[in-house]
Design a protein around this motif. Sequence first.
Motif, PDB file in Angstrom:
ATOM      1  N   GLU A   1       4.237   9.530   0.457  1.00 57.28           N
ATOM      2  CA  GLU A   1       3.163   9.496   1.448  1.00 57.28           C
ATOM      3  C   GLU A   1       3.715   9.699   2.855  1.00 57.28           C
ATOM      4  OE1 GLU A   1      -0.201   6.557  -0.594  1.00 57.28           O
ATOM      5  OE2 GLU A   1       1.059   5.835   1.053  1.00 57.28           O
ATOM      6  N   ASP A   2       2.919  10.343   3.689  1.00 61.04           N
ATOM      7  CA  ASP A   2       3.281  10.554   5.089  1.00 61.04           C
ATOM      8  C   ASP A   2       2.855   9.314   5.884  1.00 61.04           C
ATOM      9  OD1 ASP A   2       3.631  11.303   7.723  1.00 61.04           O
ATOM     10  OD2 ASP A   2       2.922  13.349   7.416  1.00 61.04           O
ATOM     11  N   VAL A   3       3.830   8.473   6.208  1.00 61.11           N
ATOM     12  CA  VAL A   3       3.519   7.202   6.872  1.00 61.11           C
ATOM     13  C   VAL A   3       2.901   7.438   8.241  1.00 61.11           C
ATOM     14  CG1 VAL A   3       4.497   5.067   7.800  1.00 61.11           C
ATOM     15  CG2 VAL A   3       5.345   5.994   5.635  1.00 61.11           C
TER      16      VAL A   3
ATOM     17  N   GLU B   1       0.786  -1.235   0.000  1.00 60.16           N
ATOM     18  CA  GLU B   1       0.000   0.000   0.000  1.00 60.16           C
ATOM     19  C   GLU B   1       0.823   1.292   0.000  1.00 60.16           C
ATOM     20  OE1 GLU B   1      -2.967  -0.114   3.073  1.00 60.16           O
ATOM     21  OE2 GLU B   1      -4.273  -1.133   1.653  1.00 60.16           O
ATOM     22  N   HIS B   2       2.051   1.237   0.444  1.00 61.86           N
ATOM     23  CA  HIS B   2       2.823   2.471   0.547  1.00 61.86           C
ATOM     24  C   HIS B   2       3.232   2.983  -0.827  1.00 61.86           C
ATOM     25  CE1 HIS B   2       5.523   5.520   2.034  1.00 61.86           C
ATOM     26  NE2 HIS B   2       6.527   4.994   1.348  1.00 61.86           N
ATOM     27  N   ARG B   3       3.125   4.283  -1.000  1.00 54.43           N
ATOM     28  CA  ARG B   3       3.544   4.937  -2.229  1.00 54.43           C
ATOM     29  C   ARG B   3       4.562   6.019  -1.913  1.00 54.43           C
ATOM     30  NH1 ARG B   3       1.468   1.023  -3.311  1.00 54.43           N
ATOM     31  NH2 ARG B   3      -0.326   0.571  -4.636  1.00 54.43           N
TER      32      ARG B   3
ATOM     33  N   TYR C   1       1.255   9.977   9.368  1.00 60.46           N
ATOM     34  CA  TYR C   1      -0.116  10.488   9.244  1.00 60.46           C
ATOM     35  C   TYR C   1      -1.087   9.344   9.001  1.00 60.46           C
ATOM     36  CZ  TYR C   1      -4.213  12.857   7.354  1.00 60.46           C
ATOM     37  OH  TYR C   1      -5.495  13.291   7.127  1.00 60.46           O
ATOM     38  N   ASN C   2      -0.702   8.441   8.107  1.00 59.32           N
ATOM     39  CA  ASN C   2      -1.568   7.296   7.815  1.00 59.32           C
ATOM     40  C   ASN C   2      -1.747   6.410   9.038  1.00 59.32           C
ATOM     41  OD1 ASN C   2      -1.865   8.082   5.125  1.00 59.32           O
ATOM     42  ND2 ASN C   2      -0.090   6.895   4.457  1.00 59.32           N
TER      43      ASN C   2
ATOM     44  N   SER D   1      -5.697   5.402   8.034  1.00 59.37           N
ATOM     45  CA  SER D   1      -6.198   5.608   6.683  1.00 59.37           C
ATOM     46  C   SER D   1      -5.743   4.539   5.692  1.00 59.37           C
ATOM     47  CB  SER D   1      -5.742   6.980   6.167  1.00 59.37           C
ATOM     48  OG  SER D   1      -4.327   7.097   6.212  1.00 59.37           O
ATOM     49  N   LYS D   2      -4.867   3.628   6.140  1.00 58.04           N
ATOM     50  CA  LYS D   2      -4.369   2.571   5.267  1.00 58.04           C
ATOM     51  C   LYS D   2      -4.549   1.214   5.955  1.00 58.04           C
ATOM     52  CE  LYS D   2      -2.480   4.844   1.724  1.00 58.04           C
ATOM     53  NZ  LYS D   2      -2.750   4.551   0.298  1.00 58.04           N
TER      54      LYS D   2
END
Length: 432
Positions: free
Chosen positions: A44-46, A39-41, A48-49, A54-55
């Motif tokens: 992206e702010d890890v 899922e990581h792109r 924050y997620n 959110s993930k």
Amino acid sequence: MDTHVRTSTDLIKPGIDRVLMALYFILVLIGLFSIFAVEHRPGEDVWYNVLHLSKNYSRQLMWVCISLVLALGILLVDSKLFPALANLMYVFGILLLLLVLVAGKDIKGSHSWLVIGGFQFQPAEFTKLTTNLALAKYLSRLDVDFSTLRARLIAIGLILLPAAIIVMQSETGLALVYLSFFLVLYREGLPGIILIVGFSVIVLVLSALLVEKHILLMIFSVAAAFVIYFMRRSFRRHPERLFLILLIWGFCSVFVMQVVPYIFTHVLKPYQVSRINVMLGKEVSPKSSYNVLQSKIAIGSGGLFGKGYLKGTQTRYEFVPEQSTDFIFCTIGEDFGFIGSIGLLGLYLILLFRIIQVAERQRSTFSRVYAYGLASILFFHVAINIGMTTGLAPVIGIPLPWMSYGGSSMITFTMMLFILIRLDADRQKILR
């Protein structure tokens, strides 16, 4: 006089199997990193997620934390609590399954979910634990003689009752998991002929699907004729043998000519039939075989050593559906290749062998049966899930323990393992 106050650490340390604990944490960490890789792109702010859930990897981390709290609680309680509450928990699990039939939600074609406060919970996962406890409790009773037909039927009923309710929820895959408990019954003295019959039925079903019915009937007839011819002399002394041969021939013929076609036409859902046909190579439409095809492409693209962590393209760019759940094994195959895949399988095998070792050193029937129940369920999940991703088994939605995303699965498998760890730590105390 010296006094010693027992702390929570004192209660946890004695007798804890560190091998099981280590394997658990290794598999959980691999699962978290695998879901993250999917899922990581970049950019992206890890954090924050993670904070906002959110993930899937952030939500899985939350389920891991909840599981660890439950695991700690299990390690702190007296192991005698589990056999004492086994029957009550089984009834509670059955009531939850029945509640799903009334108030459950349909998610991805399965009416097996309860939605509580925004969280989705699948009781069919939890009842694997309650069924294992109830089966262990029943077989450990002093008044139960498992060599009798009555005791065997009751044990089988304990297994099939939740499975039947789960089938009514359109969750056939999880219902099939309960068949793994028959391995426990075999360990406890169930005649091997029952397993032979079960295996024979599977062979008959596959034969009925792969061979034209009339040709199969001809094969059965010729085989029966040969057996009758070579056994003709024994029929004078044992005429019942001829009747038994004719009965088996009749059963096989009716089963492949009538029963199997009826099941595939009126019982199984169209998508279930399609998945079985894809596995057998009878159906190659892009829609029905897409998941398995993309899964095999992802695993094959990893080669011997893999593309490297966070470098897999098939898994990271959503070519494989349900990548974080049913097909999480693809991530290992693509990122770490054949070596990584074999390594993960090796971890599961070590875990299974360790659980069997733990089972055989138990002094109580309850603990031994429970341990074999856990080993059987784990074996079924690992074998079917990896079989799904490699095209060797139909796609029936079986998660990979501690690897696949999902709170119900994570919590259930964690509780099951840590109950065994607690039982094993107190194996000197439990006598039955």
